[in-house]
Motif scaffolding. Structure first.
Motif, mmCIF file in Angstrom:
data_model
loop_
_atom_site.group_PDB
_atom_site.id
_atom_site.type_symbol
_atom_site.label_atom_id
_atom_site.label_comp_id
_atom_site.label_asym_id
_atom_site.label_seq_id
_atom_site.Cartn_x
_atom_site.Cartn_y
_atom_site.Cartn_z
ATOM 1 N N UNK A 1 41.405 47.966 45.082
ATOM 2 C CA UNK A 1 41.611 47.638 43.927
ATOM 3 C C UNK A 1 42.789 46.284 44.065
ATOM 4 N N UNK A 2 42.397 44.988 43.527
ATOM 5 C CA UNK A 2 43.389 44.037 43.454
ATOM 6 C C UNK A 2 42.856 42.665 43.099
ATOM 7 N N UNK A 3 44.041 41.716 42.892
ATOM 8 C CA UNK A 3 43.572 40.366 42.685
ATOM 9 C C UNK A 3 42.937 39.853 44.073
ATOM 10 N N UNK A 4 42.122 38.987 43.788
ATOM 11 C CA UNK A 4 41.330 38.139 44.956
ATOM 12 C C UNK A 4 41.366 36.620 44.711
ATOM 13 N N UNK A 5 41.322 36.045 45.932
ATOM 14 C CA UNK A 5 41.638 34.443 45.574
ATOM 15 C C UNK A 5 40.395 33.857 45.358
ATOM 16 N N UNK B 1 38.792 33.271 42.370
ATOM 17 C CA UNK B 1 39.325 32.512 41.344
ATOM 18 C C UNK B 1 40.382 33.175 40.401
ATOM 19 N N UNK B 2 41.399 32.412 39.710
ATOM 20 C CA UNK B 2 42.279 33.202 38.970
ATOM 21 C C UNK B 2 41.600 34.255 38.233
ATOM 22 N N UNK B 3 42.093 35.349 38.258
ATOM 23 C CA UNK B 3 41.871 36.565 37.142
ATOM 24 C C UNK B 3 40.627 37.482 37.905
ATOM 25 N N UNK B 4 40.454 37.345 39.188
ATOM 26 C CA UNK B 4 39.393 37.881 39.994
ATOM 27 C C UNK B 4 39.875 39.356 40.412
ATOM 28 N N UNK B 5 39.381 40.423 39.923
ATOM 29 C CA UNK B 5 40.291 41.462 40.209
ATOM 30 C C UNK B 5 38.964 42.303 40.673
ATOM 31 N N UNK B 6 39.145 42.994 41.837
ATOM 32 C CA UNK B 6 38.094 43.649 42.300
ATOM 33 C C UNK B 6 38.366 44.626 43.348
ATOM 34 N N UNK B 7 37.433 45.574 43.759
ATOM 35 C CA UNK B 7 37.333 46.650 44.720
ATOM 36 C C UNK B 7 36.126 46.946 45.505
ATOM 37 N N UNK C 1 32.962 46.404 42.683
ATOM 38 C CA UNK C 1 33.232 46.145 41.359
ATOM 39 C C UNK C 1 34.218 45.058 40.900
ATOM 40 N N UNK C 2 33.930 44.360 40.001
ATOM 41 C CA UNK C 2 34.554 43.133 39.659
ATOM 42 C C UNK C 2 34.880 42.824 38.298
ATOM 43 N N UNK C 3 36.053 42.498 38.112
ATOM 44 C CA UNK C 3 36.650 41.966 36.603
ATOM 45 C C UNK C 3 36.885 40.534 36.790
ATOM 46 N N UNK C 4 36.040 39.791 36.073
ATOM 47 C CA UNK C 4 36.639 38.156 36.132
ATOM 48 C C UNK C 4 37.819 37.858 35.192
#
Length: 142
Positions: A101-105, A107-113, A125-128
């Motif tokens: 789990x962590x921020x991805x590049x 787009x801003x706020x893209x948190x995924x595992x 799983x992604x939270x935008x």
């Protein structure tokens, strides 16, 4: 097989994964879907489904005897905590780490595992980030 409400106008109607070990796949997907509040839709001889994902064994009539190749599927999460819960549930249910789990590049706020399911599919799983409201419409009168 009975389905719920039919939605029109979406790009994807459904996806089928054909897996080597259906019980292992069902344990894995049941565990991750529980963390994402996605109920299983049902099951039958050689298959189960949830929402638009249909998973079957190779001997299921719908599979035509062939396993599907490696796919990347991303499921939306309600918040970063659900992404983290997904990740831990996936590992406990037979998944393999493919990016914690962590921020991805992307787009801003893209948190995924990312995890690999028992058949090697890359499952995310992604939270935008918080929903952005569009600016109210401006009406100009002449």
């Amino acid at each position: 097989m009975e389905t719920g409400e039919i939605y029109r106008g979406r790009l994807i109607d459904h996806i089928q994964l054909v897996v080597r070990d259906l019980p292992a796949a069902q344990r894995f997907y049941s565990a991750i879907f529980e963390t994402l509040d996605i109920p299983l839709g049902g099951e039958g001889p050689g298959f189960f489904w949830a929402d638009e994902l249909f998973v079957s064994s190779a001997d299921s009539p719908a599979a035509q005897g062939a396993l599907t190749g490696r796919h990347h599927l991303a499921f939306q999460a309600r918040d970063p905590e659900a992404v983290t819960a997904f990740y831990h549930a996936a590992l406990a249910a037979g998944g393999t780490d493919n990016g914690g789990p962590g921020e991805r590049p992307y787009h801003p706020g893209y948190y995924a595992a990312f995890v690999l399911d028992p058949d090697g599919n890359n499952i995310e799983a992604v939270y935008h980030g918080p929903a952005k409201r569009s600016a109210p419409a401006v009406h100009i009168t002449f």
